[in-house]
Design a protein around this motif. Structure first.
Motif, PDB file in Angstrom:
ATOM      1  N   VAL A 234     127.570  86.461 -26.260  1.00 30.13           N
ATOM      2  CA  VAL A 234     127.448  87.233 -27.498  1.00 30.13           C
ATOM      3  C   VAL A 234     127.581  86.365 -28.784  1.00 30.13           C
ATOM      4  N   VAL A 235     126.656  86.399 -29.480  1.00 35.43           N
ATOM      5  CA  VAL A 235     126.743  85.876 -30.996  1.00 35.43           C
ATOM      6  C   VAL A 235     127.474  86.811 -31.853  1.00 35.43           C
ATOM      7  N   LYS A 236     126.671  88.073 -31.724  1.00 34.31           N
ATOM      8  CA  LYS A 236     127.079  89.355 -32.633  1.00 34.31           C
ATOM      9  C   LYS A 236     126.924  90.434 -32.019  1.00 34.31           C
ATOM     10  N   ASP A 237     127.599  91.426 -32.103  1.00 33.64           N
ATOM     11  CA  ASP A 237     127.581  92.702 -31.718  1.00 33.64           C
ATOM     12  C   ASP A 237     128.367  93.859 -32.362  1.00 33.64           C
ATOM     13  N   PRO A 238     127.419  94.874 -32.875  1.00 36.70           N
ATOM     14  CA  PRO A 238     126.313  94.869 -33.106  1.00 36.70           C
ATOM     15  C   PRO A 238     125.627  94.278 -34.042  1.00 36.70           C
ATOM     16  N   VAL A 239     124.268  94.057 -34.267  1.00 40.25           N
ATOM     17  CA  VAL A 239     123.536  93.720 -35.207  1.00 40.25           C
ATOM     18  C   VAL A 239     122.608  94.889 -35.849  1.00 40.25           C
ATOM     19  N   ALA A 240     122.344  95.789 -35.133  1.00 39.37           N
ATOM     20  CA  ALA A 240     121.416  96.871 -35.828  1.00 39.37           C
ATOM     21  C   ALA A 240     121.522  98.141 -35.088  1.00 39.37           C
ATOM     22  N   MET A 241     121.265  99.293 -35.379  1.00 34.12           N
ATOM     23  CA  MET A 241     120.821 100.600 -34.840  1.00 34.12           C
ATOM     24  C   MET A 241     119.487 100.861 -34.762  1.00 34.12           C
ATOM     25  N   LYS A 242     118.975 100.775 -33.426  1.00 32.37           N
ATOM     26  CA  LYS A 242     117.489 101.052 -33.039  1.00 32.37           C
ATOM     27  C   LYS A 242     117.170 102.441 -33.323  1.00 32.37           C
ATOM     28  N   CYS A 243     116.050 102.713 -34.366  1.00 32.78           N
ATOM     29  CA  CYS A 243     115.271 103.830 -34.272  1.00 32.78           C
ATOM     30  C   CYS A 243     113.909 103.738 -34.363  1.00 32.78           C
ATOM     31  N   ALA A 244     113.193 104.732 -33.930  1.00 32.59           N
ATOM     32  CA  ALA A 244     111.907 104.612 -33.690  1.00 32.59           C
ATOM     33  C   ALA A 244     110.947 105.702 -34.408  1.00 32.59           C
ATOM     34  N   PHE A 245     109.746 105.368 -34.720  1.00 36.17           N
ATOM     35  CA  PHE A 245     108.695 106.358 -35.258  1.00 36.17           C
ATOM     36  C   PHE A 245     107.514 106.194 -34.557  1.00 36.17           C
ATOM     37  N   GLY A 246     106.552 107.053 -34.696  1.00 32.78           N
ATOM     38  CA  GLY A 246     105.157 106.998 -34.128  1.00 32.78           C
ATOM     39  C   GLY A 246     104.942 107.410 -32.662  1.00 32.78           C
ATOM     40  N   GLU A 247     104.294 106.683 -31.976  1.00 36.38           N
ATOM     41  CA  GLU A 247     103.562 107.179 -30.656  1.00 36.38           C
ATOM     42  C   GLU A 247     104.586 107.127 -29.750  1.00 36.38           C
ATOM     43  N   ASN A 248     105.649 106.198 -29.633  1.00 35.64           N
ATOM     44  CA  ASN A 248     106.567 106.127 -28.476  1.00 35.64           C
ATOM     45  C   ASN A 248     107.381 107.486 -28.325  1.00 35.64           C
ATOM     46  N   PRO A 249     108.251 107.779 -29.445  1.00 34.07           N
ATOM     47  CA  PRO A 249     109.042 108.800 -29.154  1.00 34.07           C
ATOM     48  C   PRO A 249     108.118 110.264 -29.101  1.00 34.07           C
ATOM     49  N   LYS A 250     107.138 110.341 -29.740  1.00 31.35           N
ATOM     50  CA  LYS A 250     106.216 111.552 -29.558  1.00 31.35           C
ATOM     51  C   LYS A 250     105.705 111.507 -27.869  1.00 31.35           C
ATOM     52  N   ARG A 251     105.329 110.389 -27.314  1.00 34.97           N
ATOM     53  CA  ARG A 251     104.896 110.615 -26.101  1.00 34.97           C
ATOM     54  C   ARG A 251     106.004 110.714 -25.057  1.00 34.97           C
ATOM     55  N   PHE A 252     107.158 109.967 -25.204  1.00 36.25           N
ATOM     56  CA  PHE A 252     108.059 110.260 -24.272  1.00 36.25           C
ATOM     57  C   PHE A 252     108.802 111.489 -24.030  1.00 36.25           C
ATOM     58  N   TYR A 253     108.978 112.201 -25.360  1.00 37.00           N
ATOM     59  CA  TYR A 253     109.517 113.554 -25.372  1.00 37.00           C
ATOM     60  C   TYR A 253     108.576 114.720 -25.747  1.00 37.00           C
ATOM     61  N   LYS A 254     107.293 114.529 -25.278  1.00 43.33           N
ATOM     62  CA  LYS A 254     106.426 115.536 -25.504  1.00 43.33           C
ATOM     63  C   LYS A 254     106.791 116.837 -24.488  1.00 43.33           C
ATOM     64  N   GLY A 255     106.682 117.948 -25.108  1.00 41.83           N
ATOM     65  CA  GLY A 255     107.112 118.952 -24.340  1.00 41.83           C
ATOM     66  C   GLY A 255     108.701 119.138 -24.343  1.00 41.83           C
ATOM     67  N   ARG A 256     109.278 118.371 -25.046  1.00 46.07           N
ATOM     68  CA  ARG A 256     110.889 118.398 -24.899  1.00 46.07           C
ATOM     69  C   ARG A 256     111.163 118.217 -26.452  1.00 46.07           C
ATOM     70  N   GLY A 257     110.737 118.849 -27.587  1.00 48.21           N
ATOM     71  CA  GLY A 257     111.208 118.990 -28.979  1.00 48.21           C
ATOM     72  C   GLY A 257     110.741 117.944 -29.678  1.00 48.21           C
ATOM     73  N   ASN A 258     109.762 117.057 -29.489  1.00 47.14           N
ATOM     74  CA  ASN A 258     109.453 115.967 -30.346  1.00 47.14           C
ATOM     75  C   ASN A 258     107.885 115.444 -30.189  1.00 47.14           C
ATOM     76  N   GLU A 259     107.000 116.306 -30.666  1.00 45.24           N
ATOM     77  CA  GLU A 259     105.732 115.919 -30.409  1.00 45.24           C
ATOM     78  C   GLU A 259     104.951 115.700 -31.724  1.00 45.24           C
ATOM     79  N   VAL A 260     105.363 115.714 -32.888  1.00 45.77           N
ATOM     80  CA  VAL A 260     104.703 115.452 -33.935  1.00 45.77           C
ATOM     81  C   VAL A 260     105.660 114.313 -34.856  1.00 45.77           C
ATOM     82  N   ARG A 261     105.120 113.364 -35.693  1.00 43.60           N
ATOM     83  CA  ARG A 261     105.988 112.878 -36.375  1.00 43.60           C
ATOM     84  C   ARG A 261     106.999 113.440 -37.349  1.00 43.60           C
ATOM     85  N   MET A 262     106.626 114.733 -37.470  1.00 43.59           N
ATOM     86  CA  MET A 262     107.582 115.191 -38.622  1.00 43.59           C
ATOM     87  C   MET A 262     108.874 115.640 -37.946  1.00 43.59           C
ATOM     88  N   ALA A 263     108.844 115.856 -36.549  1.00 43.48           N
ATOM     89  CA  ALA A 263     109.896 116.292 -35.608  1.00 43.48           C
ATOM     90  C   ALA A 263     110.626 114.877 -35.575  1.00 43.48           C
TER      91      ALA A 263
END
Length: 380
Positions: free
Chosen positions: A139-168
């Motif tokens: 390890v050089v440094k931990d942590p360096v950042a907190m990952k968050c995601a927008f767009g198609e990936n969280p929409k697709r992965f959680y489709k039908g589980r409360g995250n189907e649109v960008r607003m969600a």
């Protein structure tokens, strides 16, 4: 000790390369200059060779995805919950995975790695060297950042589980940051009185460094509208922010120049495999760098092979990127992007002795990486 003599040095401090020696001692660069004394040191003659700092990838999932293993080897997305900020990438990292050594042999000596982009909040990224058997020693440094995601990936992965649109997606992130803000205020108001403290919440604890601006949100965003949503939310909560992928960055150059945020562009090699990649172009990093943006070029491994990182910079050059900007995008800029430029990303006295010795340019197909040193030790 090691003394590398007569190499053509690309130090990323000066734009033009020059011929000099590099003295390595105790894993650090002890000196750079002409005709250095090498008494007691192992001497390597680098005449006719180019010497670069170890290449740095600011965004990958190295070690969290198994090579040739399939699902069993995938440890970068937690599918049970769209918001998992309490997860730490270091806890999934496998130093024995073949891709780690492959990266090192390709000259990529330090990477930012961590959770994938299925989750609205995925957990923390860390910076790691690409040689070793125990991640704690790498390890050089931990942590360096907190990952968050927008767009198609969280929409697709959680489709039908409360995250189907960008607003969600945006609402989930805001909700977590609001809860964490309230939790932080209650902890601070309680002071040293344990009876007044809020009940411990590991998710909210993990977000306190983000709210304290100790680490940035590392925002997966390809489309222009997702990029602007990431910026909007970061401003609402006064957090630091780095933008990852930035596929449509060339469409919003003026706005990105004004925001002055670190931009990690890629992966660009390969097909547009989803709608938000339709405007993918090798011209993007060059356009943004020419406009004055802080640009890194990334592999997003395993999406594209990490050991080919220098070739991705070469592809950007072929599409018009200034060669020095392209080299900065896989060295010092990438190191700055993940907050480790005090140790890696350039050849300077006192920095880690991460060195790549090449025959020709590693950003060209004809270039060959001959030797790689990490912390002054030859990688084999």
């Amino acid at each position: 000790m090691l003394c590398i003599k007569n190499g053509r040095i690309h130090d990323l401090v000066k734009e033009e390369p020059y011929v000099a020696d590099i003295l390595v001692k105790d894993g650090k660069i002890a000196a750079i200059g002409e005709h250095l004394e090498a008494d007691g040191a192992e001497v390597m003659d680098a005449s006719g060779r180019d010497v670069y700092p170890g290449f740095v990838d600011a965004h990958s999932h190295l070690g969290l995805d198994g090579y040739g293993i399939g699902f069993e080897g995938q440890d970068y997305n937690e599918g049970s919950d769209p918001c998992t900020p309490q997860l730490r990438g270091i806890d999934s990292f496998n130093p024995m995975d073949p891709t780690v050594n492959m990266a090192a042999m390709g000259g990529v000596t330090c990477v930012g790695t961590g959770p994938g982009s299925a989750n609205v909040l995925g957990g923390t990224f860390f910076a790691v060297k690409t040689t070793g058997r125990c991640v704690d020693d790498m390890v050089v440094k931990d942590p360096v950042a907190m990952k968050c995601a927008f767009g198609e990936n969280p929409k697709r992965f959680y489709k039908g589980r409360g995250n189907e649109v960008r607003m969600a997606t945006a609402a989930h992130l805001r909700e977590m940051l609001l809860k964490a803000s309230d939790y932080k205020e209650r902890k601070e108001a309680a002071g040293d009185d344990p009876l007044k403290r809020p009940a411990f919440d590991m998710k909210l604890e993990a977000l306190i460094p983000v709210l304290n601006r100790e680490i940035p949100l590392k925002a997966h965003a390809h489309q222009a509208n997702d990029i602007f949503t990431a910026i909007r939310i970061a401003k609402e909560f006064h957090t630091k922010l780095t933008l990852e992928h930035v596929t449509e960055g060339h469409l919003i150059v003026e706005e990105l120049v004004k925001e002055n945020l670190p931009l990690a562009v890629g992966p660009t090699f390969g097909h547009a495999t989803k709608v938000e990649l339709l405007n993918k172009s090798w011209t993007t990093p060059g356009i943004l760098a020419k406009a004055g943006c802080h640009v890194s070029i990334i592999s997003d491994a395993p999406v594209t092979p990490l050991h080919n990182l220098p070739l991705y910079a070469g592809m950007a050059m072929k599409a018009g990127m200034d060669p020095y900007d392209a080299l900065r995008a896989i060295t010092i800029n990438a190191a700055e992007h993940i907050g480790v430029a005090d140790r890696v990303g350039s050849l300077e006295t006192g920095k880690d002795a991460d060195l790549v010795i090449c025959k020709g340019s590693p950003m060209e197909i004809s270039g060959v990486v001959k030797y790689v040193f990490i912390n002054g030790e030859l990688v084999e």
